[in-house]
Design an enzyme around this catalytic site. Structure first.
Site, PDB file in Angstrom:
ATOM      1  N   ASN A  51      57.348  19.549  98.833  1.00  9.55           N
ATOM      2  CA  ASN A  51      56.219  20.387  98.836  1.00  9.55           C
ATOM      3  C   ASN A  51      55.389  19.857 100.297  1.00  9.55           C
ATOM      4  OD1 ASN A  51      54.276  22.822  97.935  1.00  9.55           O
ATOM      5  ND2 ASN A  51      53.062  21.154  98.336  1.00  9.55           N
ATOM      6  N   GLU A  52      55.149  20.496 101.223  1.00  4.12           N
ATOM      7  CA  GLU A  52      54.519  20.200 102.237  1.00  4.12           C
ATOM      8  C   GLU A  52      54.700  18.652 102.641  1.00  4.12           C
ATOM      9  OE1 GLU A  52      50.431  21.047 101.709  1.00  4.12           O
ATOM     10  OE2 GLU A  52      50.736  23.020 102.560  1.00  4.12           O
TER      11      GLU A  52
ATOM     12  N   GLU B 251      52.510  29.828 101.602  1.00  2.00           N
ATOM     13  CA  GLU B 251      51.095  30.072 100.839  1.00  2.00           C
ATOM     14  C   GLU B 251      50.004  30.642 101.956  1.00  2.00           C
ATOM     15  OE1 GLU B 251      50.008  26.162  99.569  1.00  2.00           O
ATOM     16  OE2 GLU B 251      52.029  25.616  98.632  1.00  2.00           O
TER      17      GLU B 251
ATOM     18  N   TRP C  94      39.153  22.490  99.151  1.00  7.48           N
ATOM     19  CA  TRP C  94      39.412  21.284  99.821  1.00  7.48           C
ATOM     20  C   TRP C  94      38.503  20.868 101.236  1.00  7.48           C
ATOM     21  CZ3 TRP C  94      41.845  22.602 104.224  1.00  7.48           C
ATOM     22  CH2 TRP C  94      42.652  23.496 104.351  1.00  7.48           C
TER      23      TRP C  94
ATOM     24  N   GLU D  35      42.364  21.451  91.471  1.00  2.97           N
ATOM     25  CA  GLU D  35      42.175  22.659  92.099  1.00  2.97           C
ATOM     26  C   GLU D  35      41.644  23.960  91.234  1.00  2.97           C
ATOM     27  OE1 GLU D  35      46.090  23.384  94.068  1.00  2.97           O
ATOM     28  OE2 GLU D  35      45.790  21.938  95.307  1.00  2.97           O
ATOM     29  N   GLN D  36      40.722  23.679  90.637  1.00  4.61           N
ATOM     30  CA  GLN D  36      40.025  24.490  89.457  1.00  4.61           C
ATOM     31  C   GLN D  36      39.177  25.356  90.116  1.00  4.61           C
ATOM     32  OE1 GLN D  36      36.845  22.629  86.996  1.00  4.61           O
ATOM     33  NE2 GLN D  36      38.691  21.280  86.658  1.00  4.61           N
TER      34      GLN D  36
ATOM     35  N   HIS E 171      39.719  26.569  93.385  1.00  5.21           N
ATOM     36  CA  HIS E 171      40.578  27.316  94.314  1.00  5.21           C
ATOM     37  C   HIS E 171      40.765  28.568  93.862  1.00  5.21           C
ATOM     38  CE1 HIS E 171      43.681  28.339  96.997  1.00  5.21           C
ATOM     39  NE2 HIS E 171      43.742  27.107  97.654  1.00  5.21           N
TER      40      HIS E 171
HETATM   41  C1  GAL Z   1      48.694  23.492  99.873  1.00  9.26           C
HETATM   42  C2  GAL Z   1      49.439  22.859  98.806  1.00  9.26           C
HETATM   43  C3  GAL Z   1      49.267  23.643  97.405  1.00  9.26           C
HETATM   44  C4  GAL Z   1      47.724  23.544  97.200  1.00  9.26           C
HETATM   45  C5  GAL Z   1      47.147  24.408  98.311  1.00  9.26           C
HETATM   46  C6  GAL Z   1      45.576  24.400  97.985  1.00  9.26           C
HETATM   47  O1  GAL Z   1      48.331  22.372 100.775  1.00  9.26           O
HETATM   48  O2  GAL Z   1      50.816  23.188  99.347  1.00  9.26           O
HETATM   49  O3  GAL Z   1      50.017  22.791  96.110  1.00  9.26           O
HETATM   50  O4  GAL Z   1      47.403  22.244  96.904  1.00  9.26           O
HETATM   51  O5  GAL Z   1      47.137  23.429  99.421  1.00  9.26           O
HETATM   52  O6  GAL Z   1      45.101  24.939  98.971  1.00  9.26           O
END
Ligand code: GAL
Length: 649
Positions: free
Chosen positions: A143-144, A324, A332, A372-373, A375
């Site tokens: 992932n990323e 995504e 964040w 990430e609650q 988000h």
């Molecule tokens: C991306 C990541 C995800 C999630 C998302 C939140 O960078 O791939 O897992 O963290 O950001 O915005």
């Protein structure tokens, strides 16, 4: 080609009793794809060798039963805690030599052989079990890569691997000493085993050493990815992808892109506006709820290039997705506003206008625990629909009547070169000098003139079809690209800082840019303070970077006060010797677009146009409606129409 939507789902976060309802709702609003699994290692293998794949079998079954197609991620971005007991030295090290600790994600070092073997092991287990599963229609590796600044590691494992990499690249230590110029400051090495990593030096390390380490670090990512790709391919015919990030340049995405069928990226327009752009507060305030009008498009075009496989032609289009898509406020960025109503729809449409096959919203349901609650998701934590749920449903409806959008070839090509980004970082020659920024400002200026752009890899060897090609800041031009510009009779713009260094960061003699047929020499380079911009005749300024140009080529742009050349042209090749501000760049590129036989079409405010084959899209990033050519595009709105054959040239 049928364009589709999807979402990112974490069955391991929710009671199994919810899965059925979730799956039915996803399918019910017209989603096609569901990506799962990419962080689930601690639930797939809670203790070493204790495999618990039964729940994943059931999750895939439930999702597949309603017709959803699964993208299955390998969970290697999140090695579980027990992995550290097995491999205590697997952690990446930062530049100060501190380990990057457990308790979030991406803590592994790409160079650690033991961890690479663990990553191969878990990938093999998944590929063997699900490779022939009808519901698993695509894969995602890890992932990323690079997220949270994780490509570069100064660990012992990295040092050992770097020494081997150097021995492979340079053959003898004498050759390495000569290539790096180690006679300077008595930096000569006696053997490859003496080479250290370019951190913790008293002052700056040798730029050739630092650049070699950047190349090595990029190669380690490609090597890590290749292991997973090879294993998945042994067991599955489904396409393989990776989800790249925005403004991430620490590794060469073209190299990993060549290994897989599909390039995907993760698009967070509001977060990126706040934390990844240099723009001033006025710009950030105006677009706080929409995102920058050009940043998403730039990445769509970049990842279209990354998704183009060698030998790919217009007949075999590049394959790329948004894996995504931001659905609402994220958690964040320095601040996390909500998008304007309509933006979750607009972002998807913009991706399709640039050729995306699929757009998946991150994530299905907002999770009430852990990092990430805060988000947003498509659903609230209580499972009530959030705004993106409705907007995605709308896009799914609209897709039914979508004209058949093909990306087509744009008339303008803009080179993006990861190695150039490393060269600028290794040797910026002044504050604020950044390769991504330079290329992105050029891209933005072209789009403000209504142009559609293809991003080109630096080794592009055939420029046919492009009326205008630009390669700003491409520090070392590749041989195929040099041959391509020599063979091309349409407009080419190079500079500033193009072909300025050898591949080992030496100043070449004859001095740059050394382009056959172009009598221009960069005699001197200076970087400028933010408050010492140099006025250009006709308006605008040179900022940040200014070269003294000599030669007999025609002067096409000069300084206002002393008429020193800023840009010079011979035939169809123009060299630009300065970093232009918006006003000067707009004028310079208006002229270039005209020279190329294209029509500069200034776009008002945050309205942008994308011409894709037979279709023209108008995309309005403004918080107010925009008028253009008799068409009204609502705030946060998108309009599409067929292009006339005259317009298609
Ligand atoms: C991306 C990541 C995800 C999630 C998302 C939140 O960078 O791939 O897992 O963290 O950001 O915005």
């Amino acid at each position: 080609m049928k364009r589709t939507l999807g979402t990112c789902y974490y069955p391991e976060h929710w009671p199994e009793s919810e899965w059925q309802r979730d799956a039915a709702r996803m399918a019910g609003i017209g989603l096609t794809w569901v990506r799962i699994g990419e962080f689930a290692w601690s639930r797939l293998e809670p203790r070493p060798g204790d495999l618990r794949f039964d729940w994943l079998d059931r999750a895939i079954g439930v999702l597949g039963a309603v017709g959803l197609k699964v993208v299955l991620g390998t969970p290697t971005a999140t090695p579980p805690r027990w992995m550290l007991d097995r491999h205590p030295d697997m952690l990446a090290m930062d530049a100060e030599g501190r380990p990057r600790g457990f308790g979030s994600r991406r803590h592994y070092c790409f160079s650690h052989d033991g961890y690479r073997a663990e990553s191969a092991r878990i990938t093999r287990l998944l590929a063997e079990r699900y490779g022939a599963n009808n519901h698993v229609a695509a894969w995602q590796t890890d992932n990323e890569y690079g997220c949270h600044d994780t490509v570069i590691s100064y660990s012992d494992a990295a040092r050992t691997a770097f020494r081997a990499w150097c021995a492979d690249r340079y053959d003898s230590i004498e050759a390495l000493n000569a290539a790096w110029g180690n006679v300077f400051w008595s930096m000569d090495y006696g053997s490859f085993d003496e080479i250290g990593l370019p951190n913790l030096t008293v002052t700056e390390p040798n730029p050739a050493h630092a650049l070699a380490f950047r190349r090595f670090s990029s190669d380690q990512v490609a090597r890590f990815n290749a292991v997973q790709v090879e294993i998945i391919r042994e067991h599955s015919d489904a396409p393989i992808s990776h989800n790249y990030m925005g403004r991430e340049v620490a590794f060469d995405h073209y190299a990993t892109g060549r290994q897989m069928e599909i390039a995907t990226w993760d698009s967070y327009p509001l977060g990126f506006l706040e934390d990844r752009l240099e723009d001033d507060a006025t710009h950030k305030r105006r677009y706080a709820r929409q995102g920058d009008p050009d940043l998403q498009a730039f990445h769509h075009d970049l990842y279209r290039a990354v998704g183009r496989r060698p030998g790919g032609t217009q007949d075999a289009p590049a394959r790329w997705w948004v894996m995504e898509q931001q659905p609402g406020p994220v958690n964040w960025a320095p601040c996390n506003p909500a998008p304007l109503p309509g933006m979750a729809r607009l972002w998807a449409w913009e991706a399709f206008a640039h050729g995306a096959e699929a757009v998946c919203y991150f994530r299905w349901r907002q999770v009430p625990f852990a990092q990430e609650q805060m988000h947003a998701g498509m659903l609230r934590p209580d499972s009530a629909p959030a705004r993106a749920y409705h907007e995605a449903a709308q896009v799914a409806q609209e897709l039914v009547s979508l004209p058949d959008v093909e990306a087509g070839q744009a008339p303008v090509g803009l080179v993006f070169d990861y190695a150039a980004a490393w060269a600028w970082q290794v040797q910026p020659q002044g504050q604020g000098q950044d390769y991504f920024r330079l290329v992105f400002e050029t891209y933005r200026a072209l789009r403000k003139l209504g142009q559609s752009v293809d991003i080109l890899p630096p080794d592009t060897g055939d420029l046919s079809g492009y009326r205008l090609v630009l390669a700003p800041g491409a520090v070392t031009l590749s041989d195929p690209f040099k041959a391509a510009i020599a063979a091309h009779d349409r407009q080419v713009i190079l500079g500033p800082r193009t072909n300025a260094k050898t591949a080992e960061m030496h100043i070449p003699v004859p001095l740059p840019p050394a382009i056959p047929g172009l009598d221009v020499t960069v005699a001197r380079v200076q970087s400028l303070r933010a408050d010492m911009a140099v006025p250009v005749a006709g308006g605008g300024h040179v900022t940040l970077w200014l070269e003294d140009l000599e030669g007999t080529a025609e002067v096409v742009l000069a300084t206002a006060e002393d008429s020193q050349p800023v840009a010079m042209r011979s035939g169809s090749i123009t060299y630009l010797g300065g970093w232009l501000d918006e006003a000067a760049l707009g004028r310079f590129l208006t002229d270039a677009v005209q020279q190329a036989g294209l029509t500069p079409t200034p776009m008002p405010g945050g309205l942008r146009r994308r011409q894709a084959g037979a279709t023209e899209f108008l995309i309005n990033y403004d918080p107010d409606p925009q008028q253009w050519n008799g068409i009204t595009v609502p705030a946060a709105g998108v309009v599409w129409r067929a292009r006339s054959s005259h317009d298609r040239g």
